[in-house]
Motif scaffolding. Structure first.
Motif, PDB file in Angstrom:
ATOM      1  N   LYS A  97      -1.011   5.155  -9.367  1.00 31.91           N
ATOM      2  CA  LYS A  97      -1.031   6.615  -9.272  1.00 31.91           C
ATOM      3  C   LYS A  97       0.379   7.138  -9.098  1.00 31.91           C
ATOM      4  CE  LYS A  97      -2.981  10.411  -6.553  1.00 31.91           C
ATOM      5  NZ  LYS A  97      -3.834  10.756  -5.373  1.00 31.91           N
ATOM      6  N   ASN A 145      -8.725   0.226  -5.376  1.00 35.99           N
ATOM      7  CA  ASN A 145     -10.023   0.010  -6.015  1.00 35.99           C
ATOM      8  C   ASN A 145      -9.924  -0.813  -7.301  1.00 35.99           C
ATOM      9  OD1 ASN A 145     -11.256   1.543  -4.008  1.00 35.99           O
ATOM     10  ND2 ASN A 145     -11.023   3.449  -5.152  1.00 35.99           N
ATOM     11  N   SER A 146      -8.759  -0.815  -7.897  1.00 39.14           N
ATOM     12  CA  SER A 146      -8.592  -1.589  -9.139  1.00 39.14           C
ATOM     13  C   SER A 146      -7.528  -2.675  -8.980  1.00 39.14           C
ATOM     14  CB  SER A 146      -8.221  -0.650 -10.290  1.00 39.14           C
ATOM     15  OG  SER A 146      -7.023   0.053 -10.005  1.00 39.14           O
ATOM     16  N   GLU A 201      -1.959   5.801 -14.484  1.00 42.32           N
ATOM     17  CA  GLU A 201      -3.390   5.875 -14.219  1.00 42.32           C
ATOM     18  C   GLU A 201      -4.174   4.929 -15.106  1.00 42.32           C
ATOM     19  OE1 GLU A 201      -4.403   9.959 -14.650  1.00 42.32           O
ATOM     20  OE2 GLU A 201      -3.558  10.562 -12.704  1.00 42.32           O
ATOM     21  N   GLU A 230      -3.452   1.357  -6.865  1.00 40.93           N
ATOM     22  CA  GLU A 230      -4.793   1.758  -6.492  1.00 40.93           C
ATOM     23  C   GLU A 230      -5.567   0.572  -5.932  1.00 40.93           C
ATOM     24  OE1 GLU A 230      -6.087   4.555  -6.277  1.00 40.93           O
ATOM     25  OE2 GLU A 230      -5.068   5.959  -7.608  1.00 40.93           O
ATOM     26  N   THR A 243       0.824  -1.219   0.000  1.00 45.24           N
ATOM     27  CA  THR A 243       0.000   0.000   0.000  1.00 45.24           C
ATOM     28  C   THR A 243       0.854   1.262   0.000  1.00 45.24           C
ATOM     29  OG1 THR A 243      -0.100  -0.025   2.416  1.00 45.24           O
ATOM     30  CG2 THR A 243      -1.864  -1.168   1.229  1.00 45.24           C
ATOM     31  N   HIS A 259      -3.845   1.107 -13.344  1.00 36.80           N
ATOM     32  CA  HIS A 259      -4.212   0.821 -11.949  1.00 36.80           C
ATOM     33  C   HIS A 259      -3.169   1.298 -10.935  1.00 36.80           C
ATOM     34  CE1 HIS A 259      -6.823  -1.657 -14.345  1.00 36.80           C
ATOM     35  NE2 HIS A 259      -5.827  -2.473 -14.680  1.00 36.80           N
TER      36      HIS A 259
END
Length: 311
Positions: A173, A110-111, A168, A108, A77, A171
């Motif tokens: 940042k 979320n993905s 982006e 990310e 993370t 998946h």
């Protein structure tokens, strides 16, 4: 001959052993059904028995009961650092530059399932390849001279935006980007140095010329100022002389007026009929000034005849 009781004892012992084994196996299977993630990790559950992945949930740091034969596919993370050195890229004028840079990115959550589906855990090497290609695509849009010397900020910004778009779309940042160095070919470096030296010499010559002009103007100002000071001093001296003359004339006038007033009052007090008599009086009393030819003869007041004072 074995009686029934002995058979029962043997049967009980065998069943007890079987129960112990079953309990031990159950404990082992139950404990293996738990899996954990560190505080800086996230993951998705994978069933090793069925070779499948749970695509319904992304797990964050903690301890979870997944079931028998399941475990986590773990991902960080935190920001990941991707360093790239001596990346060779061509410019629009068919020259080569060598880039030294660093990229910090973060996955990310979320993905994360999509990332696993597309890249499994080989995402870092994929990002490296894509970033290198993006850098080359940017470099080919710029000339070696003068762009890679005078426009490095613009080039770095374009590289950063290009890498951000790639991450982006895959998946992740972009957290930070640093273009730490750009190396040119030796011949190009020499040409740039010669150009810079020539420009510096031109700037130095301009500064010398400007300094000469400023010094000349300074001397002109100094000469004009000295001339003006002389004029001011001359005018001041003339005004001083005029003021002193007027003062002396004024003082002489005041003294003369005082003496005249004094003599008039004396003439009036002594009732002298004419100025000639007043002068005679002054001569005898010494008010007219010191006598040059002095004698030892003392003349008293009573030696002056009344007839001479009144005649």
């Amino acid at each position: 001959m074995v009686n029934a009781f002995d058979k029962f004892v043997v049967w009980s012992q065998n069943h007890f052993k079987a129960l112990c084994v079953l309990y031990l196996v159950s404990v082992i299977l139950f404990s293996s059904s738990f899996s954990s993630l560190g505080p800086l990790e996230m993951g998705i559950a994978r069933n090793n028995i069925a070779s499948s992945v749970d695509k319904t949930m992304v797990y964050m740091g903690g301890r979870y009961f997944l079931g028998i034969g399941k475990e986590f596919v773990k991902y960080p993370t935190t920001s990941q650092n991707l360093e790239m050195s001596n990346v060779m890229a061509a410019t629009s004028d068919k020259q080569f530059v060598y880039l030294d840079l660093a990229i910090q990115y973060r996955l990310e959550p979320n993905s994360l399932i999509d990332l696993f589906t597309e890249r499994q855990q080989a995402y870092d090497s994929f990002y490296r390849r894509e970033a290198e290609q993006a850098l080359k695509d940017v470099c080919v849009q710029w000339q070696t001279i003068p762009d890679f010397y005078f426009k490095r900020v613009e080039i770095s910004l374009q590289m950063e935006n290009s890498i951000r778009a790639i991450l982006e779309a895959n998946h992740a940042k972009l957290v930070a980007f640093q273009l730490r160095g750009i190396k040119l070919q030796p011949a190009t470096e020499t040409k740039i140095i010669e150009t810079l030296v020539a420009e510096q010499e031109e700037i130095t010559e301009g500064i010398i010329q400007t300094t000469t002009v400023v010094r000349a103007k300074k001397e002109q100002f100094k000469t004009a100022a000295e001339a003006e000071v002389k004029v001011i001093n001359s005018e001041a001296n003339a005004e001083g002389i005029e003021i002193r003359s007027k003062s002396e004339a004024k003082a002489f006038q005041l003294v003369t007026d005082a003496q005249s007033s004094k003599l008039s009052k004396l003439e009036e007090t002594l009732a002298l009929a004419s100025p000639q008599k007043l002068l005679t009086y002054l001569w005898y009393t010494g008010l007219a000034g010191p006598v040059k030819d002095k004698t030892n003869v003392k003349i008293g007041v009573d030696s002056i005849s009344q007839s001479k004072l009144t005649s």
